[in-house]
Write a protein that holds these residues in place. Sequence first.
Motif, PDB file in Angstrom:
ATOM      1  N   LEU A  35       0.811  -1.222   0.000  1.00 14.01           N
ATOM      2  CA  LEU A  35       0.000   0.000   0.000  1.00 14.01           C
ATOM      3  C   LEU A  35       0.842   1.269   0.000  1.00 14.01           C
ATOM      4  O   LEU A  35       0.366   2.331  -0.388  1.00 14.01           O
ATOM      5  CB  LEU A  35      -0.889   0.046   1.245  1.00 14.01           C
ATOM      6  CG  LEU A  35      -2.208  -0.669   1.252  1.00 14.01           C
ATOM      7  CD1 LEU A  35      -2.848  -0.577   2.628  1.00 14.01           C
ATOM      8  CD2 LEU A  35      -3.142  -0.124   0.195  1.00 14.01           C
ATOM      9  N   ALA A  36       2.059   1.160   0.471  1.00 10.77           N
ATOM     10  CA  ALA A  36       2.909   2.337   0.657  1.00 10.77           C
ATOM     11  C   ALA A  36       3.113   3.080  -0.667  1.00 10.77           C
ATOM     12  O   ALA A  36       3.499   2.481  -1.670  1.00 10.77           O
ATOM     13  CB  ALA A  36       4.250   1.925   1.234  1.00 10.77           C
ATOM     14  N   PRO A  37       2.875   4.383  -0.676  1.00 13.31           N
ATOM     15  CA  PRO A  37       3.027   5.163  -1.906  1.00 13.31           C
ATOM     16  C   PRO A  37       4.472   5.283  -2.391  1.00 13.31           C
ATOM     17  O   PRO A  37       4.709   5.445  -3.579  1.00 13.31           O
ATOM     18  CB  PRO A  37       2.486   6.549  -1.532  1.00 13.31           C
ATOM     19  CG  PRO A  37       1.708   6.363  -0.284  1.00 13.31           C
ATOM     20  CD  PRO A  37       2.273   5.162   0.406  1.00 13.31           C
ATOM     21  N   THR A  38       5.437   5.207  -1.471  1.00 16.85           N
ATOM     22  CA  THR A  38       6.846   5.366  -1.831  1.00 16.85           C
ATOM     23  C   THR A  38       7.690   4.326  -1.088  1.00 16.85           C
ATOM     24  O   THR A  38       7.242   3.791  -0.066  1.00 16.85           O
ATOM     25  CB  THR A  38       7.372   6.763  -1.442  1.00 16.85           C
ATOM     26  OG1 THR A  38       7.418   6.843  -0.002  1.00 16.85           O
ATOM     27  CG2 THR A  38       6.501   7.884  -2.009  1.00 16.85           C
ATOM     28  N   PRO A  39       8.905   4.085  -1.548  1.00 15.79           N
ATOM     29  CA  PRO A  39       9.803   3.189  -0.804  1.00 15.79           C
ATOM     30  C   PRO A  39      10.084   3.702   0.621  1.00 15.79           C
ATOM     31  O   PRO A  39      10.221   2.919   1.553  1.00 15.79           O
ATOM     32  CB  PRO A  39      11.081   3.169  -1.643  1.00 15.79           C
ATOM     33  CG  PRO A  39      10.630   3.507  -3.026  1.00 15.79           C
ATOM     34  CD  PRO A  39       9.479   4.465  -2.844  1.00 15.79           C
ATOM     35  N   GLN A  40      10.149   5.019   0.779  1.00  9.80           N
ATOM     36  CA  GLN A  40      10.367   5.598   2.109  1.00  9.80           C
ATOM     37  C   GLN A  40       9.185   5.289   3.030  1.00  9.80           C
ATOM     38  O   GLN A  40       9.368   5.034   4.214  1.00  9.80           O
ATOM     39  CB  GLN A  40      10.587   7.117   2.022  1.00  9.80           C
ATOM     40  CG  GLN A  40      11.857   7.520   1.311  1.00  9.80           C
ATOM     41  CD  GLN A  40      11.721   7.470  -0.213  1.00  9.80           C
ATOM     42  OE1 GLN A  40      10.643   7.346  -0.778  1.00  9.80           O
ATOM     43  NE2 GLN A  40      12.856   7.560  -0.887  1.00  9.80           N
ATOM     44  N   ASP A  41       7.980   5.324   2.487  1.00  7.78           N
ATOM     45  CA  ASP A  41       6.803   4.980   3.284  1.00  7.78           C
ATOM     46  C   ASP A  41       6.822   3.499   3.653  1.00  7.78           C
ATOM     47  O   ASP A  41       6.473   3.130   4.778  1.00  7.78           O
ATOM     48  CB  ASP A  41       5.518   5.318   2.526  1.00  7.78           C
ATOM     49  CG  ASP A  41       5.243   6.801   2.463  1.00  7.78           C
ATOM     50  OD1 ASP A  41       5.561   7.522   3.444  1.00  7.78           O
ATOM     51  OD2 ASP A  41       4.719   7.256   1.433  1.00  7.78           O
TER      52      ASP A  41
END
Length: 161
Positions: free
Chosen positions: A99-105
């Motif tokens: 679900l995370a929008p970005t790798p950082q998320d």
Amino acid sequence: MTFRVCFVCTGNICRSPMAEHVFRSRVREAGLTGLVEVDSAGTDGWHEGDGADPRTVHVLREAGHDSGHTARQFRRDWFDRLDLIVALDAGHLRTLRRLAPTPQDAEKVRLLRSFDPSADPDDLDVPDPYYGDAAGFEHCLKLVEAASDGLLDAVRARLGA
């Protein structure tokens, strides 16, 4: 700066509200109430609007924790406002990272028992007690409590406290 933590299980009526209330107690005992916000949600919305499972409420009260709760589903847009998302098992971890929008998320998502130094690194799931008896809820509480101290240490380190 407020550090925001959200615990996530499947339906948000057993494991994640248990972890939320245990960790909120740890935060309060540590004097970090104004610095750390604690919440929970489920990967699915089956129980949205329901209270915690009565067996969860029972073990929390027996252990001296609060138990008020209303279930809700985790939303993708929450990644922006959360600092740490704590999954209760490997299935939740995978779902949340997808679900995370970005790798950082995606890096914000961790397994709860990864914060327990005595946990077997090959068995970091908090088992779902829903289909079992009261003993399963008591076991779940023990696992949650054991990981909460390490989690509190990690949050303190992030806060510089």
